[in-house]
Design a protein around this motif. Structure first.
Motif, mmCIF file in Angstrom:
data_model
loop_
_atom_site.group_PDB
_atom_site.id
_atom_site.type_symbol
_atom_site.label_atom_id
_atom_site.label_comp_id
_atom_site.label_asym_id
_atom_site.label_seq_id
_atom_site.Cartn_x
_atom_site.Cartn_y
_atom_site.Cartn_z
ATOM 1 N N ARG A 83 0.824 -1.213 0.000
ATOM 2 C CA ARG A 83 0.000 0.000 0.000
ATOM 3 C C ARG A 83 0.856 1.261 0.000
ATOM 4 O O ARG A 83 0.500 2.256 -0.639
ATOM 5 C CB ARG A 83 -0.943 -0.015 1.206
ATOM 6 C CG ARG A 83 -2.046 -1.051 1.084
ATOM 7 C CD ARG A 83 -2.967 -1.023 2.283
ATOM 8 N NE ARG A 83 -3.998 -2.044 2.175
ATOM 9 C CZ ARG A 83 -4.895 -2.312 3.121
ATOM 10 N NH1 ARG A 83 -4.879 -1.616 4.270
ATOM 11 N NH2 ARG A 83 -5.793 -3.263 2.946
ATOM 12 N N ARG A 98 3.829 1.461 -1.348
ATOM 13 C CA ARG A 98 4.375 1.540 -2.704
ATOM 14 C C ARG A 98 3.332 2.115 -3.665
ATOM 15 O O ARG A 98 3.641 2.965 -4.511
ATOM 16 C CB ARG A 98 4.839 0.153 -3.162
ATOM 17 C CG ARG A 98 5.501 0.160 -4.541
ATOM 18 C CD ARG A 98 6.192 -1.163 -4.818
ATOM 19 N NE ARG A 98 5.284 -2.294 -4.756
ATOM 20 C CZ ARG A 98 5.295 -3.231 -3.781
ATOM 21 N NH1 ARG A 98 6.159 -3.170 -2.798
ATOM 22 N NH2 ARG A 98 4.429 -4.229 -3.819
ATOM 23 N N GLN A 99 2.097 1.669 -3.545
ATOM 24 C CA GLN A 99 1.027 2.161 -4.411
ATOM 25 C C GLN A 99 0.774 3.653 -4.182
ATOM 26 O O GLN A 99 0.598 4.423 -5.135
ATOM 27 C CB GLN A 99 -0.259 1.372 -4.153
ATOM 28 C CG GLN A 99 -1.461 1.832 -4.961
ATOM 29 C CD GLN A 99 -1.251 1.675 -6.460
ATOM 30 O OE1 GLN A 99 -0.584 0.753 -6.900
ATOM 31 N NE2 GLN A 99 -1.832 2.587 -7.236
ATOM 32 N N ARG A 100 0.801 4.067 -2.916
ATOM 33 C CA ARG A 100 0.542 5.478 -2.608
ATOM 34 C C ARG A 100 1.661 6.371 -3.146
ATOM 35 O O ARG A 100 1.404 7.481 -3.629
ATOM 36 C CB ARG A 100 0.389 5.661 -1.105
ATOM 37 C CG ARG A 100 -0.120 7.036 -0.709
ATOM 38 C CD ARG A 100 -1.500 7.322 -1.313
ATOM 39 N NE ARG A 100 -1.922 8.679 -1.028
ATOM 40 C CZ ARG A 100 -2.520 9.061 0.101
ATOM 41 N NH1 ARG A 100 -2.784 8.162 1.043
ATOM 42 N NH2 ARG A 100 -2.872 10.313 0.296
ATOM 43 N N GLU A 101 2.901 5.899 -3.094
ATOM 44 C CA GLU A 101 4.006 6.662 -3.662
ATOM 45 C C GLU A 101 3.844 6.807 -5.177
ATOM 46 O O GLU A 101 4.184 7.846 -5.744
ATOM 47 C CB GLU A 101 5.340 5.974 -3.362
ATOM 48 C CG GLU A 101 5.818 6.125 -1.931
ATOM 49 C CD GLU A 101 7.151 5.418 -1.718
ATOM 50 O OE1 GLU A 101 7.929 5.884 -0.871
ATOM 51 O OE2 GLU A 101 7.415 4.401 -2.403
ATOM 52 N N THR A 102 3.329 5.768 -5.812
ATOM 53 C CA THR A 102 3.102 5.810 -7.260
ATOM 54 C C THR A 102 2.043 6.852 -7.597
ATOM 55 O O THR A 102 2.150 7.583 -8.592
ATOM 56 C CB THR A 102 2.657 4.432 -7.774
ATOM 57 O OG1 THR A 102 3.675 3.473 -7.491
ATOM 58 C CG2 THR A 102 2.391 4.460 -9.272
ATOM 59 N N GLU A 103 1.035 6.944 -6.755
ATOM 60 C CA GLU A 103 -0.068 7.886 -6.988
ATOM 61 C C GLU A 103 0.334 9.330 -6.689
ATOM 62 O O GLU A 103 -0.206 10.257 -7.299
ATOM 63 C CB GLU A 103 -1.256 7.495 -6.109
ATOM 64 C CG GLU A 103 -1.864 6.142 -6.453
ATOM 65 C CD GLU A 103 -2.842 5.648 -5.401
ATOM 66 O OE1 GLU A 103 -3.515 4.635 -5.658
ATOM 67 O OE2 GLU A 103 -2.931 6.270 -4.307
ATOM 68 N N ASP A 104 1.237 9.513 -5.742
ATOM 69 C CA ASP A 104 1.639 10.867 -5.330
ATOM 70 C C ASP A 104 3.147 10.881 -5.100
ATOM 71 O O ASP A 104 3.616 10.481 -4.032
ATOM 72 C CB ASP A 104 0.892 11.268 -4.059
ATOM 73 C CG ASP A 104 1.137 12.721 -3.659
ATOM 74 O OD1 ASP A 104 2.048 13.359 -4.238
ATOM 75 O OD2 ASP A 104 0.439 13.214 -2.755
ATOM 76 N N THR A 105 3.894 11.333 -6.083
ATOM 77 C CA THR A 105 5.359 11.288 -5.991
ATOM 78 C C THR A 105 5.910 12.212 -4.911
ATOM 79 O O THR A 105 7.080 12.093 -4.545
ATOM 80 C CB THR A 105 5.999 11.645 -7.348
ATOM 81 O OG1 THR A 105 5.528 12.940 -7.769
ATOM 82 C CG2 THR A 105 5.634 10.611 -8.405
#
Length: 255
Positions: free
Chosen positions: A89, A91-98
């Motif tokens: 989760r 990792r996914q959040r970092e992808t969504e908001d750099t």
């Protein structure tokens, strides 16, 4: 929280402009009997600035609190699966908001069933058992502090040098969007007899010496709310101008 679980929680922002700690608890029916025979306690201390640290700690806490009850397997395996979910989760959040790249958090997740405690921890947030009048740390410290203390034991550094070394609070492992380094998993039999406590905290509590924490717990005589109030007051009185966020969960057998 039910009378079965005399639990007190306190959280203080300290001198920081933001709160990066998160915590949660959930009663768990381990045996499938329809009764909450265990209590899950989770605490996370985030890193990465005002947004990143707060986001990371909440994601990790929610992963354990939200997922554990629906998993199968041993307690240890279920805790590990929750850690994997938290990592994915993040990792996914970092992808969504750099803007959140590099965020991370410590985590301590402990399940107490009235007979003992299973735990998983990453980072330096401490979990102590207070019994026989003293505090015993149960989980591993994944900061540089133990490494520096080893240098002291080997005579390669003085205690004062180790105490003031700028690397002391650097983490060797944290929950991020990538697999964690060292992960501590363990079990300790502890029924929590009258007067005993299980204490989980972010490292902001370590403004207080361990001896002072033990004294406040000893004087509370098993009353979790009284002990939490005493610790909170002592911490606020001892705090300096850079006091870190401080959060703690205190479970007792009752007075």
């Amino acid at each position: 929280m039910s009378v079965r679980w005399p639990l007190a929680c306190r959280q203080w922002q300290g001198a920081r402009p933001y709160q990066e700690d998160a915590y949660g608890t959930r009663e768990i029916d381990l045996a499938g009997s329809g009764e909450a025979g265990a209590l899950l306690l989770v605490l996370a201390d985030g890193m990465g600035g005002a947004a990143g640290g707060a986001v990371a700690s909440r994601i990790a806490t929610d992963a354990f609190i939200g997922e554990f009850a629906g998993l199968a397997g041993t307690v240890s395996d279920r805790l590990r699966a929750c850690l994997d979910t938290a990592t994915a989760r993040l990792r996914q959040r970092e992808t969504e908001d750099t803007r959140l790249l590099g965020m991370g958090t410590t985590v301590v997740a402990a399940l107490h069933d009235g007979r003992g405690v299973d735990w998983l921890s990453v980072g330096d947030s401490p979990m102590w058992l207070f019994a026989d009048g003293g505090l015993e740390r149960l989980n591993a410290d994944h900061s540089m502090a133990p490494m520096l203390e080893e240098l002291v034991r080997r005579g390669e550094m003085t205690p004062d040098q180790a105490r003031h070394d700028g690397r002391r609070h650097m983490l060797r492992s944290a929950v991020t969007g990538r697999p964690a380094g060292p992960v501590d998993r363990g079990y300790r039999a502890c029924r929590l007899l009258p007067g005993e406590f299980l204490l989980i905290a972010s490292d902001g509590i370590e403004t207080l010496p361990v001896e002072r924490i033990a004294r406040e717990l000893r004087e509370a005589r098993g009353d979790a709310e009284a002990a939490a109030d005493a610790l909170d007051s002592a911490l606020r009185a001892a705090a300096g101008p850079s006091q870190d966020n401080a959060t703690f969960l205190l479970l007792s057998a009752g007075p």
